[in-house]
Enzyme design. Structure first.
Site, PDB file in Angstrom:
ATOM      1  N   SER A   4      -9.779  -0.677   7.156  1.00  0.00           N
ATOM      2  CA  SER A   4      -9.216  -0.544   5.809  1.00  0.00           C
ATOM      3  C   SER A   4      -8.520  -1.765   5.248  1.00  0.00           C
ATOM      4  CB  SER A   4      -8.240   0.624   5.767  1.00  0.00           C
ATOM      5  OG  SER A   4      -8.947   1.816   5.557  1.00  0.00           O
ATOM      6  N   LYS A  27       0.858  -1.185   0.000  1.00  0.00           N
ATOM      7  CA  LYS A  27       0.000   0.000   0.000  1.00  0.00           C
ATOM      8  C   LYS A  27       0.896   1.237   0.000  1.00  0.00           C
ATOM      9  CE  LYS A  27      -3.891   1.945   2.664  1.00  0.00           C
ATOM     10  NZ  LYS A  27      -4.759   1.747   3.839  1.00  0.00           N
ATOM     11  N   SER A  86      -9.694   1.737   2.999  1.00  0.00           N
ATOM     12  CA  SER A  86      -8.846   2.492   2.112  1.00  0.00           C
ATOM     13  C   SER A  86      -7.803   1.656   1.370  1.00  0.00           C
ATOM     14  CB  SER A  86      -8.119   3.584   2.895  1.00  0.00           C
ATOM     15  OG  SER A  86      -7.258   3.000   3.849  1.00  0.00           O
TER      16      SER A  86
HETATM   17  N1  GLN Z   1     -12.944   3.928   6.254  1.00  0.00           N
HETATM   18  C1  GLN Z   1     -12.437   4.383   7.523  1.00  0.00           C
HETATM   19  C2  GLN Z   1     -12.083   5.840   7.421  1.00  0.00           C
HETATM   20  O1  GLN Z   1     -12.441   6.426   6.474  1.00  0.00           O
HETATM   21  C3  GLN Z   1     -11.263   3.555   7.919  1.00  0.00           C
HETATM   22  C4  GLN Z   1     -10.061   3.872   7.133  1.00  0.00           C
HETATM   23  C5  GLN Z   1      -8.875   3.072   7.538  1.00  0.00           C
HETATM   24  O2  GLN Z   1      -8.989   2.043   8.197  1.00  0.00           O
HETATM   25  N2  GLN Z   1      -7.725   3.589   7.191  1.00  0.00           N
HETATM   26  O3  GLN Z   1     -11.476   6.390   8.274  1.00  0.00           O
END
Ligand code: GLN
Length: 484
Positions: free
Chosen positions: A175, A76, A151
């Site tokens: 995420s 990532k 994400s």
């Molecule tokens: N979707 C969640 C957010 O927008 C979690 C994102 C993540 O785990 N980095 O914060």
């Protein structure tokens, strides 16, 4: 070759069925053919990867062994890699090249991995759909009109589309698990402190955790053996001995108690998601696990609590992007204050700005007690909910997300609806416990994958691996492929 699991490819390389260079070339051929549709990567590191593969072949020929020798893996794009860009899918870091490797990147390289490239994500990991990405969105390999989740949507899509054998993601509020769920792959969020965060670009430091995204639970166990453990360069990495996670694959799970949290099965869950999860629970029962009902009464406050704490931490973490120390600098002015302001205005996307403002608000005097402090107190209650639940069970079994992968653009203009995509994953981060998403079926309504989430006590990833692996030995959900 590109569709192999890590464990299969390791065996094939050892038996000289093909070389690491041939495997890497096969992966790039696959990338060349599907990447125009999927767009899982921000950038590829083909030349470096082929050199790494050549080195791996030399070592294989010399009889050397390392856990990931010659295995193509993607990272990532918030995991720092020395000498290649780390952009966080943000304009502000678009040309940033880290002067060092993140601990996990170094560990993968030392274990002999071939780093294929850096995968797309929501900017600074803020989002649930990989649409908040400066370069381009990523498509779900199962249906290109749908999001891969986020994400870590690039990592999930790349594994699902066989553009790498495995990938690393990061999970602050879901995420790893939510995109794994949406793309039909396995994603493990380790206990907070299990994997070093050194060189992981920070979003919310008390929640962030790096973990594997793979085709099978067994591959996740192997990756955990490489990346788990105390790191002197990360003061929050825990001084807990790293077990041999591969041993957990042999464990018997009969007699283990699975807790079903009643709050996860209320209105709002897609009936097809519920059906697959209930069938998954039945499969686990057939393996000898005992079902008990548990309660996590503060679940309803998890999303609000998370968005207070995560935004507060993000607003302080992201204050470092000022046009001086890193990345983009606005050319519009020569006045210092305006330079700061224009740099941040130009460099950050909408969602990142929204979070910085929310976070600054909840930390500001007069609001700190009402929001941030209260959020921290509710976080403790959520952690206690899990402690109470784990008095009655060994693992908690639940859905990962209330719906399957939604359509591109469907939620992007409605932040609240987007935030609610994470309702089932966020509480594990607030409590710091590990969680895994494993494929559990395909929705009959839209043909998209559905996952099962397992959670366990702090530093008990082994139970997740044991149960997840047994589940995969007895089902074929993880073998389903998108047609692309
Ligand atoms: N979707 C969640 C957010 O927008 C979690 C994102 C993540 O785990 N980095 O914060």
């Amino acid at each position: 070759m590109h569709s192999k699991t890590i464990l299969q490819a390791k065996e094939d390389l050892r038996q000289k069925k093909y070389s690491a260079v041939e495997l890497t070339e096969a992966v790039y051929q696959r990338i060349d053919s599907v990447e125009p549709k999927v767009q899982a990567f921000v950038h590829l590191t083909r030349d470096i990867a082929l050199k790494q593969a050549q080195t791996a072949d030399q070592k294989l020929a010399a009889g050397e062994d390392a856990p990931l020798l010659g295995i193509p893996i993607a990272l990532k794009d918030l995991i720092c890699t020395q000498g290649t860009r780390t952009t966080c899918s943000s304009q502000i870091l678009d040309q940033f090249v880290a002067p060092y490797d993140a601990t996990v990147a170094g560990q993968l390289k030392s274990a002999g991995a071939v780093i294929v490239g850096k995968t797309n994500m929501d900017e600074f990991a803020m989002g649930s759909s990989t649409e908040n990405a400066w370069h381009h969105p990523t498509m779900n390999p199962w249906n290109l009109e749908r999001v891969p989740g986020g994400s870590s949507g690039g990592s999930a899509a790349a594994v699902s589309a066989h553009e790498c054998l495995a990938a690393l993601g990061s999970d602050t509020g879901g995420s790893i698990r939510q995109p794994a769920n949406f793309c039909g792959v396995t994603g493990l969020k380790p206990t907070y402190g299990r994997v070093s965060r050194f060189g992981l670009v920070a979003f919310a430091s008390s929640l962030d955790q790096i973990g594997p995204m793979t085709k099978t639970v067994a591959d996740s166990a192997l990756l955990m053996n490489v990346i788990g453990g105390k790191d002197p360069r990360d003061s929050t990495s825990a001084d807990v001995a790293r077990p041999d996670f591969m041993k957990a694959l042999e464990r018997d799970v009969s007699g283990l108690r699975m807790g079903i949290p009643k709050e996860y099965f209320t209105s709002g869950i897609d009936p097809e998601v519920e059906r697959s999860v209930q069938e998954g629970i039945k499969t686990l029962e057939s393996l000898g696990m005992k079902k008990v009902e548990v309660s996590l009464p503060h679940l309803q406050y998890a999303v609000a609590t998370y968005y207070i704490i995560a935004c507060a931490e993000a607003s302080t973490n992201l204050s470092r992007y000022d046009g001086v120390k890193y990345g983009h600098r606005s050319q519009k002015t020569d006045n210092l204050l305006e330079m700061y302001m224009n740099t941040r205005e130009e460099g950050f996307g909408e969602e990142v700005k929204r979070r910085i403002m929310l976070g600054t608000f909840v930390l500001s005097s007069g609001y700190y007690d009402a929001y941030y402090l209260k959020g921290q107190k509710v976080r403790t209650l959520i952690k206690q909910d899990f402690e109470n639940a784990f008095e009655h069970c060994d693992v908690i079994v639940a859905p990962n997300a209330p719906v399957t992968a939604f359509k591109q653009k469907e939620r992007i203009d409605d932040p609240l609806k987007m935030y609610l995509s994470d309702i089932y994953t966020i509480s594990a981060n607030l409590a710091g416990i590990p969680g895994i998403s494993i494929p559990a079926g395909i929705s009959r309504t839209d043909g998209m994958p559905v996952g099962l989430q397992l959670m366990s006590k702090h530093f008990d990833e082994e139970s997740l691996i044991a149960v997840g692996h047994r589940f995969q030995q007895n089902t074929d959900h993880h073998l389903q492929q998108p047609s692309l």
